[in-house]
Design a protein around this motif. Structure first.
Motif, PDB file in Angstrom:
ATOM      1  N   ALA A  10      30.543   9.900  77.499  1.00 12.26           N
ATOM      2  CA  ALA A  10      30.283  10.049  76.065  1.00 12.26           C
ATOM      3  C   ALA A  10      29.047   9.271  75.633  1.00 12.26           C
ATOM      4  N   ASN A  11      28.634   8.284  76.436  1.00  9.86           N
ATOM      5  CA  ASN A  11      27.410   7.538  76.131  1.00  9.86           C
ATOM      6  C   ASN A  11      26.181   8.445  76.083  1.00  9.86           C
ATOM      7  N   MET A  12      26.279   9.609  76.703  1.00 14.03           N
ATOM      8  CA  MET A  12      25.138  10.521  76.781  1.00 14.03           C
ATOM      9  C   MET A  12      25.024  11.439  75.573  1.00 14.03           C
ATOM     10  N   LEU A  13      25.979  11.374  74.652  1.00 15.31           N
ATOM     11  CA  LEU A  13      25.965  12.303  73.521  1.00 15.31           C
ATOM     12  C   LEU A  13      24.683  12.246  72.683  1.00 15.31           C
ATOM     13  N   PRO A  14      24.116  11.072  72.379  1.00 18.08           N
ATOM     14  CA  PRO A  14      22.859  11.076  71.611  1.00 18.08           C
ATOM     15  C   PRO A  14      21.733  11.813  72.324  1.00 18.08           C
ATOM     16  N   GLN A  15      21.638  11.631  73.652  1.00 17.83           N
ATOM     17  CA  GLN A  15      20.608  12.340  74.410  1.00 17.83           C
ATOM     18  C   GLN A  15      20.882  13.843  74.439  1.00 17.83           C
ATOM     19  N   LEU A  16      22.161  14.194  74.563  1.00 12.53           N
ATOM     20  CA  LEU A  16      22.513  15.615  74.555  1.00 12.53           C
ATOM     21  C   LEU A  16      22.190  16.245  73.205  1.00 12.53           C
ATOM     22  N   PHE A  17      22.402  15.487  72.137  1.00  6.45           N
ATOM     23  CA  PHE A  17      22.054  15.998  70.806  1.00  6.45           C
ATOM     24  C   PHE A  17      20.544  16.184  70.683  1.00  6.45           C
ATOM     25  N   SER A  18      19.775  15.216  71.197  1.00  4.06           N
ATOM     26  CA  SER A  18      18.312  15.308  71.119  1.00  4.06           C
ATOM     27  C   SER A  18      17.778  16.525  71.865  1.00  4.06           C
ATOM     28  N   SER A  19      18.479  16.904  72.934  1.00  2.00           N
ATOM     29  CA  SER A  19      18.032  18.054  73.720  1.00  2.00           C
ATOM     30  C   SER A  19      18.696  19.358  73.280  1.00  2.00           C
ATOM     31  N   GLY A  20      19.431  19.303  72.171  1.00  2.00           N
ATOM     32  CA  GLY A  20      20.050  20.512  71.641  1.00  2.00           C
ATOM     33  C   GLY A  20      21.325  20.932  72.330  1.00  2.00           C
ATOM     34  N   GLN A  21      21.917  20.028  73.129  1.00  2.00           N
ATOM     35  CA  GLN A  21      23.127  20.378  73.873  1.00  2.00           C
ATOM     36  C   GLN A  21      24.399  19.814  73.244  1.00  2.00           C
ATOM     37  N   ALA A  22      24.257  19.138  72.109  1.00  2.00           N
ATOM     38  CA  ALA A  22      25.420  18.600  71.396  1.00  2.00           C
ATOM     39  C   ALA A  22      25.187  18.747  69.900  1.00  2.00           C
ATOM     40  N   LYS A  23      26.275  18.735  69.155  1.00  8.23           N
ATOM     41  CA  LYS A  23      26.186  18.813  67.701  1.00  8.23           C
ATOM     42  C   LYS A  23      26.459  17.433  67.102  1.00  8.23           C
ATOM     43  N   ARG A  24      25.790  17.165  65.995  1.00  5.88           N
ATOM     44  CA  ARG A  24      25.977  15.886  65.296  1.00  5.88           C
ATOM     45  C   ARG A  24      26.241  16.170  63.821  1.00  5.88           C
ATOM     46  N   VAL A  25      27.384  15.702  63.346  1.00  8.22           N
ATOM     47  CA  VAL A  25      27.775  15.912  61.952  1.00  8.22           C
ATOM     48  C   VAL A  25      27.724  14.564  61.237  1.00  8.22           C
ATOM     49  N   LEU A  26      26.905  14.472  60.217  1.00 12.13           N
ATOM     50  CA  LEU A  26      26.730  13.225  59.480  1.00 12.13           C
ATOM     51  C   LEU A  26      27.961  12.924  58.629  1.00 12.13           C
ATOM     52  N   ILE A  27      28.367  11.676  58.602  1.00 13.10           N
ATOM     53  CA  ILE A  27      29.446  11.217  57.721  1.00 13.10           C
ATOM     54  C   ILE A  27      28.789  10.423  56.601  1.00 13.10           C
ATOM     55  N   ASP A  28      28.681  11.031  55.447  1.00 11.73           N
ATOM     56  CA  ASP A  28      27.940  10.431  54.339  1.00 11.73           C
ATOM     57  C   ASP A  28      28.758  10.510  53.047  1.00 11.73           C
ATOM     58  N   PRO A  29      29.170   9.375  52.490  1.00  7.58           N
ATOM     59  CA  PRO A  29      28.868   8.020  52.960  1.00  7.58           C
ATOM     60  C   PRO A  29      29.707   7.662  54.183  1.00  7.58           C
ATOM     61  N   PRO A  30      29.254   6.672  54.956  1.00  9.22           N
ATOM     62  CA  PRO A  30      30.028   6.252  56.130  1.00  9.22           C
ATOM     63  C   PRO A  30      31.422   5.774  55.728  1.00  9.22           C
ATOM     64  N   ILE A  31      32.360   5.922  56.633  1.00 11.07           N
ATOM     65  CA  ILE A  31      33.736   5.472  56.403  1.00 11.07           C
ATOM     66  C   ILE A  31      33.981   4.220  57.238  1.00 11.07           C
ATOM     67  N   THR A  32      34.451   3.161  56.584  1.00  6.81           N
ATOM     68  CA  THR A  32      34.668   1.888  57.266  1.00  6.81           C
ATOM     69  C   THR A  32      36.149   1.666  57.543  1.00  6.81           C
ATOM     70  N   ILE A  33      36.441   1.304  58.779  1.00  6.00           N
ATOM     71  CA  ILE A  33      37.805   1.009  59.217  1.00  6.00           C
ATOM     72  C   ILE A  33      37.801  -0.385  59.838  1.00  6.00           C
ATOM     73  N   THR A  34      38.796  -1.172  59.533  1.00  9.90           N
ATOM     74  CA  THR A  34      38.880  -2.526  60.087  1.00  9.90           C
ATOM     75  C   THR A  34      39.600  -2.504  61.424  1.00  9.90           C
ATOM     76  N   GLY A  35      38.942  -3.074  62.435  1.00 15.85           N
ATOM     77  CA  GLY A  35      39.536  -3.168  63.758  1.00 15.85           C
ATOM     78  C   GLY A  35      39.741  -4.613  64.159  1.00 15.85           C
ATOM     79  N   VAL A  36      40.229  -4.821  65.378  1.00 15.67           N
ATOM     80  CA  VAL A  36      40.488  -6.165  65.896  1.00 15.67           C
ATOM     81  C   VAL A  36      39.804  -6.317  67.247  1.00 15.67           C
ATOM     82  N   LEU A  37      39.098  -7.430  67.435  1.00 18.04           N
ATOM     83  CA  LEU A  37      38.390  -7.677  68.689  1.00 18.04           C
ATOM     84  C   LEU A  37      39.354  -8.271  69.717  1.00 18.04           C
TER      85      LEU A  37
END
Length: 302
Positions: free
Chosen positions: A272-299
């Motif tokens: 899944a780390n390759m998704l930005p590169q796949l999007f740049s080459s037209g092989q993946a779709k990217r849907v903007l979340i606007d405004p961003p949604i914030t979720i609290t997690g735990v480290l």
């Protein structure tokens, strides 16, 4: 530097009477060159088991005045040029050091009001340190685990976000985008989504020290903002931006922080780390979340 250049009769002669006080303080500063606060504090916890912090500067403070920043930058540049172990007065840049030390005192004196205003009052700092010492003595302070202590059992550090919140985000995204909704229904995301997390550092990819550096933040809540959904017919992920803990930004060692939502059979989650590169080459779709949604997690460590 401002405090040092105000004091007198220092046992180590590091005071206003020292002709090279600025240079010595730059030496101390450069002792920690290349080491982040997170890594440094992790090592201290590892060695001593607890840590007492003396507050120095107020969290909410105005930026450094331009002339203060300039004189400090000049000093650091001069320090990098000074490769000799000899005192600055005996090196190749003796004249430059002498001139810089004089200018340093003039600039700091000129900005005395600002430098005083951004400091935590000494009595407040002493009180806070005493309270921390009492808490340590009573055993009220929980020492955070570090990955170094348990590195044989730990593979990576991550911020885990609630599965229910991720599913809620995806449902909202699907309601606004028919293609996304069809995709999510097709992969049955609710049945396939296991523990959702943003990887911070992985032992194999980044090393044990990188994983251990997050030890001081274990079990701390971290806000995670999601600003895009990327997918192909083989994988899907949410693009993430990590927030702060106690005013300090949490950064991932990964080039692209994200939560992997799903991968097709035979596809490793790390792909899944390759998704930005796949999007740049037209092989993946990217849907903007606007405004961003914030979720609290735990480290935590896994």
């Amino acid at each position: 530097m401002f405090r040092v250049l105000q004091r007198v009769n220092h046992p180590g002669n590091l005071d206003k009477a020292s002709p090279n006080a600025g240079y010595i303080l730059l030496m101390f500063y450069n002792l920690y060159d290349g080491k982040s606060r997170r890594e440094f504090e992790s090592e201290l916890y590892e060695r001593f088991g607890s840590l007492v912090k003396m507050p120095l500067l107020k969290p909410e403070r105005a930026p450094l005045p331009g002339d203060v920043k300039t004189i400090l930058d000049e000093g650091m540049s001069l320090f990098r040029l000074h490769q000799s172990r000899a005192e600055p007065s005996k090196g190749s840049y003796a004249q430059e050091w002498a001139q810089w030390e004089k200018r340093l005192r003039v600039v700091l004196s000129r900005n005395a009001n600002y430098l005083t205003s951004i400091q935590v009052p000494f009595d407040v700092a002493v009180k806070e340190v005493l309270e921390q010492l009492k808490a340590v003595a009573k055993g009220d302070v929980k020492t955070p685990d570090t990955a170094k202590r348990r590195f044989g059992n730990i593979v990576f550090a991550a911020v885990t976000v609630p599965q229910a919140d991720i599913l809620s985000l995806l449902r909202k995204l699907g309601e606004n985008d028919g293609d996304v909704n069809n995709f999510l229904n097709g992969i049955k995301v609710e049945d396939n989504l296991s523990k959702a997390h943003v990887t911070l550092a992985h032992k194999r990819a980044h090393g044990v020290a990188a994983v251990a550096s997050y030890g001081v933040y274990q079990n701390q809540e971290v806000p995670v903002s999601f600003n895009a959904f990327l997918y192909t017919d083989k994988m899907a992920a949410l693009e993430a931006q990590l927030g702060t803990v106690n005013g300090e930004k949490i950064d991932s060692k990964n080039d692209w922080p994200h939560v992997t939502l799903w991968t097709a059979p035979g596809v490793a989650p790390k792909e899944a780390n390759m998704l930005p590169q796949l999007f740049s080459s037209g092989q993946a779709k990217r849907v903007l979340i606007d405004p961003p949604i914030t979720i609290t997690g735990v480290l935590d460590f896994y």
